[in-house]
Design an enzyme around this catalytic site. Sequence first.
Site, PDB file in Angstrom:
ATOM      1  N   TYR A 157       0.848  -1.187   0.000  1.00  0.00           N
ATOM      2  CA  TYR A 157       0.000   0.000   0.000  1.00  0.00           C
ATOM      3  C   TYR A 157       0.889   1.245   0.000  1.00  0.00           C
ATOM      4  O   TYR A 157       2.022   1.226   0.496  1.00  0.00           O
ATOM      5  CB  TYR A 157      -0.918   0.005   1.216  1.00  0.00           C
ATOM      6  CG  TYR A 157      -2.025  -1.024   1.129  1.00  0.00           C
ATOM      7  CD1 TYR A 157      -3.308  -0.666   0.724  1.00  0.00           C
ATOM      8  CD2 TYR A 157      -1.787  -2.363   1.440  1.00  0.00           C
ATOM      9  CE1 TYR A 157      -4.323  -1.606   0.639  1.00  0.00           C
ATOM     10  CE2 TYR A 157      -2.790  -3.312   1.359  1.00  0.00           C
ATOM     11  CZ  TYR A 157      -4.058  -2.927   0.950  1.00  0.00           C
ATOM     12  OH  TYR A 157      -5.055  -3.871   0.857  1.00  0.00           O
ATOM     13  N   TYR A 193      -0.976 -10.672  -1.876  1.00  0.00           N
ATOM     14  CA  TYR A 193       0.223 -10.228  -1.161  1.00  0.00           C
ATOM     15  C   TYR A 193       0.265 -10.845   0.235  1.00  0.00           C
ATOM     16  O   TYR A 193      -0.757 -11.247   0.797  1.00  0.00           O
ATOM     17  CB  TYR A 193       0.249  -8.702  -1.059  1.00  0.00           C
ATOM     18  CG  TYR A 193      -0.908  -8.099  -0.290  1.00  0.00           C
ATOM     19  CD1 TYR A 193      -0.874  -7.987   1.098  1.00  0.00           C
ATOM     20  CD2 TYR A 193      -2.046  -7.635  -0.955  1.00  0.00           C
ATOM     21  CE1 TYR A 193      -1.933  -7.453   1.800  1.00  0.00           C
ATOM     22  CE2 TYR A 193      -3.104  -7.090  -0.267  1.00  0.00           C
ATOM     23  CZ  TYR A 193      -3.040  -6.989   1.117  1.00  0.00           C
ATOM     24  OH  TYR A 193      -4.103  -6.458   1.809  1.00  0.00           O
ATOM     25  N   ARG A 214      -2.901 -12.906   1.324  1.00  0.00           N
ATOM     26  CA  ARG A 214      -4.237 -12.374   1.091  1.00  0.00           C
ATOM     27  C   ARG A 214      -4.504 -12.383  -0.400  1.00  0.00           C
ATOM     28  O   ARG A 214      -3.625 -12.021  -1.200  1.00  0.00           O
ATOM     29  CB  ARG A 214      -4.350 -10.935   1.595  1.00  0.00           C
ATOM     30  CG  ARG A 214      -4.218 -10.781   3.110  1.00  0.00           C
ATOM     31  CD  ARG A 214      -5.249  -9.797   3.618  1.00  0.00           C
ATOM     32  NE  ARG A 214      -6.593 -10.287   3.401  1.00  0.00           N
ATOM     33  CZ  ARG A 214      -7.673  -9.516   3.349  1.00  0.00           C
ATOM     34  NH1 ARG A 214      -7.561  -8.211   3.446  1.00  0.00           N
ATOM     35  NH2 ARG A 214      -8.868 -10.046   3.173  1.00  0.00           N
ATOM     36  N   HIS A 217      -7.472  -7.735  -3.977  1.00  0.00           N
ATOM     37  CA  HIS A 217      -8.759  -7.093  -3.722  1.00  0.00           C
ATOM     38  C   HIS A 217      -8.617  -5.581  -3.779  1.00  0.00           C
ATOM     39  O   HIS A 217      -7.526  -5.024  -3.690  1.00  0.00           O
ATOM     40  CB  HIS A 217      -9.311  -7.492  -2.348  1.00  0.00           C
ATOM     41  CG  HIS A 217      -8.383  -7.170  -1.211  1.00  0.00           C
ATOM     42  ND1 HIS A 217      -7.387  -8.031  -0.803  1.00  0.00           N
ATOM     43  CD2 HIS A 217      -8.283  -6.084  -0.401  1.00  0.00           C
ATOM     44  CE1 HIS A 217      -6.726  -7.500   0.203  1.00  0.00           C
ATOM     45  NE2 HIS A 217      -7.241  -6.302   0.468  1.00  0.00           N
ATOM     46  N   HIS A 219     -10.398  -2.245  -1.770  1.00  0.00           N
ATOM     47  CA  HIS A 219     -11.213  -1.817  -0.637  1.00  0.00           C
ATOM     48  C   HIS A 219     -12.198  -0.739  -1.067  1.00  0.00           C
ATOM     49  O   HIS A 219     -11.857   0.142  -1.870  1.00  0.00           O
ATOM     50  CB  HIS A 219     -10.343  -1.221   0.470  1.00  0.00           C
ATOM     51  CG  HIS A 219      -9.427  -2.177   1.147  1.00  0.00           C
ATOM     52  ND1 HIS A 219      -9.716  -2.750   2.360  1.00  0.00           N
ATOM     53  CD2 HIS A 219      -8.211  -2.651   0.784  1.00  0.00           C
ATOM     54  CE1 HIS A 219      -8.715  -3.528   2.730  1.00  0.00           C
ATOM     55  NE2 HIS A 219      -7.782  -3.482   1.784  1.00  0.00           N
TER      56      HIS A 219
END
Length: 304
Positions: A157, A193, A214, A217, A219
Amino acid sequence: MAQFNETELTAAVVKSFEQTPNPRAKFLLQELVKSLHDYVRRTDLTFAEWEYAIDFLTRTGQKCSDIRQEFILLSDVLGVSMLVDAVNHRDRDGATETTVLGPFYVGEHKVTPHGTDISAKLEGERMFVQSRVTDLAGRPLANVPVDVWHADGDGFYDSQKPSFATEGASSRARFITDADGRFFFRTILPCSYPIPTDGPVGEMIMQTRRHPMRPAHVHFLVNAPGYEPLITHVFIGGDKYLDSDVVFGVKDELVAQVETRSDAAMPDGTKATGPWHLMTYDFHLKPGEGLAPKPLGAKVAEPA
């Protein structure tokens, strides 16, 4: 005189909270004592195991900082975060399913024009996202703020990077729905990731032979007045970790079948320079009240 043996000790500790002024705090503390004591009895917990647990929790706290929240990560991988979400959203009535906020939500995002490439600085396979926000009857909800954020092609991120403080947001924005409840934007296709494994939580994951991954995706946080705030992910269909998300956040309804396209232009007329991906997903809101969440624990924390 109270006898603090194996069985009477629990009752004595529970009773010690009887004068707690707040009824909810009293209930929560007494139930916590009962559960913890029952765990110790059922497992015949040894001194060595108790000491290891204390050390583990101490190291978990020590790993927390302004840019990390290891306790949230612990809650995530133990399924507690998703369980709290589940018990607070039992009756969906056709509304879009919820999932965890994830500690990479850093607060209110900058309002951005529809069609913006929110990952313009990043290399990766291009993706066009088109969506619509409606009530449970399918009526469009206009002027609704929708926050979006996701990891980059390397699984990071923006707020994990040192450049975040100087260069600002990437793969993160706020859109306002139009009169038909629609919003759309361009970005890159996110990838699956790993959660961080350099702390006590990662140590636990690796020692128990769980993988730390994970599935890919995006958010979304949809916050319309008069409706329950919607916090959710939209997962990329076909990801190999959909059935084994380390934080247990996947729900069937939240998986989007992302199309690979070769059209010369994207739906908003933007010229495509090669193959691109199309994500289409609509959100249905449930009437109610509630406040949009704040970042959990820190400015930046571990993935969820």
